[in-house]
Design an enzyme around this catalytic site. Structure first.
Site, mmCIF file in Angstrom:
data_model
loop_
_atom_site.group_PDB
_atom_site.id
_atom_site.type_symbol
_atom_site.label_atom_id
_atom_site.label_comp_id
_atom_site.label_asym_id
_atom_site.label_seq_id
_atom_site.Cartn_x
_atom_site.Cartn_y
_atom_site.Cartn_z
ATOM 1 C CB SER A 1 12.022 -14.296 -53.597
ATOM 2 O OG SER A 1 11.260 -15.201 -54.595
ATOM 3 C CE LYS B 1 12.846 -18.106 -55.711
ATOM 4 N NZ LYS B 1 11.392 -17.287 -55.922
ATOM 5 C CB SER C 1 9.528 -14.005 -56.859
ATOM 6 O OG SER C 1 9.146 -13.598 -55.492
#
Length: 546
Positions: free
Chosen positions: A212, A137, A236
């Site tokens: 996310s 990420k 997320s």
């Protein structure tokens, strides 16, 4: 903080140009083969002609654990594997816009070094992640690369050192090769920002890829990666895992090193985020957690909780608490069907001794409201200042949740203390729920719906509850939307007007074609090793039925 002098549009254009230059021309796919009037692009990586037959095999047919076996036996070199995944990640990015930082050249160089080390020392024991490609990420720092989080004010500010987890993964032998897209602010389930744009869902480009950690989810779905690392403070990791049909594990907070770029007000620590794996198999999630917890994490991160890996479950006969809904939002028809499929397969499993205990979760609505109150305690002035520093507008998903309306002064300390008191009471209630029912885990939906149309995801009560309580949880894929999943009347929404609004998002199998369906398995706080073992048993019952 360096002064930002350029408009966000200029910074974004420069960043995209630099990003495109990192993909070799031979790895580009003709625009004519990308969509061809289809919503599902899952087959394009193996039909576009960029990958060789061996590269198709490497990237399509193995999880990370199987690839490590191939490396150990000398069937594939690390260089072969890393080039294959770099190429497939490049293809995935061209299809769904899932990457932020691309450092394929560094990864291939590291792969060659690892191969050379092995040739020089053929009898040495290989590190547990030796040669395994791992994507990250965007929030994690990789030295020499930006950590922009899709915010223009952080573009062209390369990290001066690695995040703790990045250093640890490298020491364990992993090869890092790219970082993945996120929403503006990390606060929505649509991975869309003004620097890199929107990540699409490869199974249905009209639906969100989640957030996310949405870029990670889309990349792994297309097998441009098979093991990636995300973060989770309200869902997320689990939301994009549901949206993309993956396994996603949110550990208890503090077990996996997490430091990197953070858009929260410095010093705030109401709800603690977790870092964890997203993968194509449950055993890769297990191997990742096991490997990290055995790696003396305290040497890398001063905030870490170092726990031994016990690998035990509580009961000889696995006891699963079964939750049909959270009492706030009614699951849509495909989610209800997927839950039934999962429970039926578990009950029919001939190899496992499992007991199902129906449950209702107490006070979820109040706990979810308190979770949101924790998130908004400092107000949003700090976040909005970062967004507006370069003239950025809010992206649609962020505007939709009314983020600008929250830009008020921080709440009082007494308000914070009151939240802490209520959370302590909730912790006792849920401890008693586990203890009084002698539960090993809880099985429930990860959301009231599948992936939904772009910019419409508005709730995280099914996942956020477990961040509020700091319980570990894993998403397991079950099925996908089928033609039998008809939309039904809004009167089936059980919990009021807001529930009916969310319930009405599901309009039938045509719009939601191929949307993955999954379940969420929740364990008790800091009993992560037991949860992983239980989830492995449950996954075997669901996805390898007799």
């Amino acid at each position: 903080m360096p002064t930002v002098s350029k408009d966000y549009k200029v910074l974004a254009a420069e960043k995209i140009s630099k990003q495109r230059s990192k993909i070799p021309e031979a790895w580009l796919i003709p625009s004519s083969v990308i969509y061809q009037n289809v919503t599902n692009v899952m087959d394009v990586p193996v039909t576009c002609g960029v990958l060789t037959d061996v590269e198709c095999d490497i990237t399509s047919n193995y999880d990370a654990s199987a690839l490590r076996e191939k490396i150990t036996k000398g069937i594939f070199s690390v260089e072969q594997i890393i080039i294959a995944f770099c190429k497939r990640a490049a293809i995935a990015h061209q299809l769904v816009n899932c990457l932020t930082e691309i450092f394929f050249d560094k990864a291939i160089e590291r792969a060659r070094d690892l191969d050379a080390q092995r040739r020089a020392n053929p009898r040495d024991l290989l590190p547990p992640l030796f040669g395994i490609p791992i994507s990250l990420k965007d929030s994690f720092h990789v030295k020499g690369e930006d950590t922009s989080l899709g915010l223009a004010c952080y573009v062209n500010q390369p990290a001066e050192e690695n995040s703790s987890l990045v250093s640890l993964l490298l020491d364990l032998g992993a090869v890092l090769y790219c970082k993945t897209n996120v929403p503006q602010s990390l606060m929505t389930a649509d991975s869309d920002n003004n620097v890199f744009g929107r990540t699409l869902n490869p199974r249905n480009i009209g639906l969100t890829a989640g957030g996310s950690t949405g870029g990670e989810g889309a990349l792994i779905a297309l097998r441009g990666s098979i093991l990636g690392v995300g973060t989770d403070i309200g869902g997320s990791i689990r939301i994009p895992s549901l949206c993309n049909g993956l396994y996603g594990y949110k550990p208890s907070a503090g077990l996996i090193p997490l430091d990197g770029r953070d858009i929260r007000v410095p010093g705030t620590a109401g709800i603690l985020p977790s870092a964890g794996p997203m993968a194509t198999s449950i055993r890769d999630c297990r191997h990742f957690i096991d490997t990290i917890l055995r790696a003396e994490t305290w040497k890398y991160d001063t905030t870490i909780i170092s726990l031994p890996w016990v690998n035990l479950i509580q009961n000889e006969r696995l006891r699963i608490g079964f939750v049909e809904n959270d009492g706030v939002f009614t699951p849509s028809p495909p989610i209800r069907r997927g839950l039934k499929v999962a429970i039926d397969r578990i009950r029919q499993s001939s190899d496992e001794d499992i007991e199902i205990i129906p449950l209702q979760l107490p006070n979820v609505k109040q706990h979810y409201q308190d979770l949101v109150a924790y998130w908004s305690l400092p107000g949003t002035d700090y976040l909005l200042e970062q967004i507006t520093r370069t003239g950025e507008p809010l992206v649609p998903s962020l505007a939709m949740i009314g983020i600008g309306l929250l830009s008020s002064p921080a709440r009082s300390l007494q308000h914070f203390f009151d939240l802490n008191v209520r959370r302590a009471a909730a912790a006792k209630t849920y401890r008693d729920l586990f203890r009084d029912n002698n539960l090993d885990v809880i099985l429930m939906p990860p959301a009231p719906h599948t992936a939904v149309p772009l910019d419409t995801w508005s709730t995280a009560s099914y996942t956020g509850l477990w961040n509020y309580l700091d319980y570990p949880a894993v998403v397991i894929p079950v099925d996908q939307v089928r033609q039998e999943d008809f939309a039904d009347d809004l009167s089936n929404a059980e919990f009021g007007a807001e529930d009916a609004k969310v319930y009405g998002l599901y309009t039938g199998p045509d719009v939601y074609k191929d949307a993955p369906i999954g379940v969420q398995v929740v364990g008790y706080r800091h009993k992560d090793e037991a949860l992983v073992k239980c989830a492995t048993i449950i996954d075997r019952a669901i996805n390898m039925p007799d």
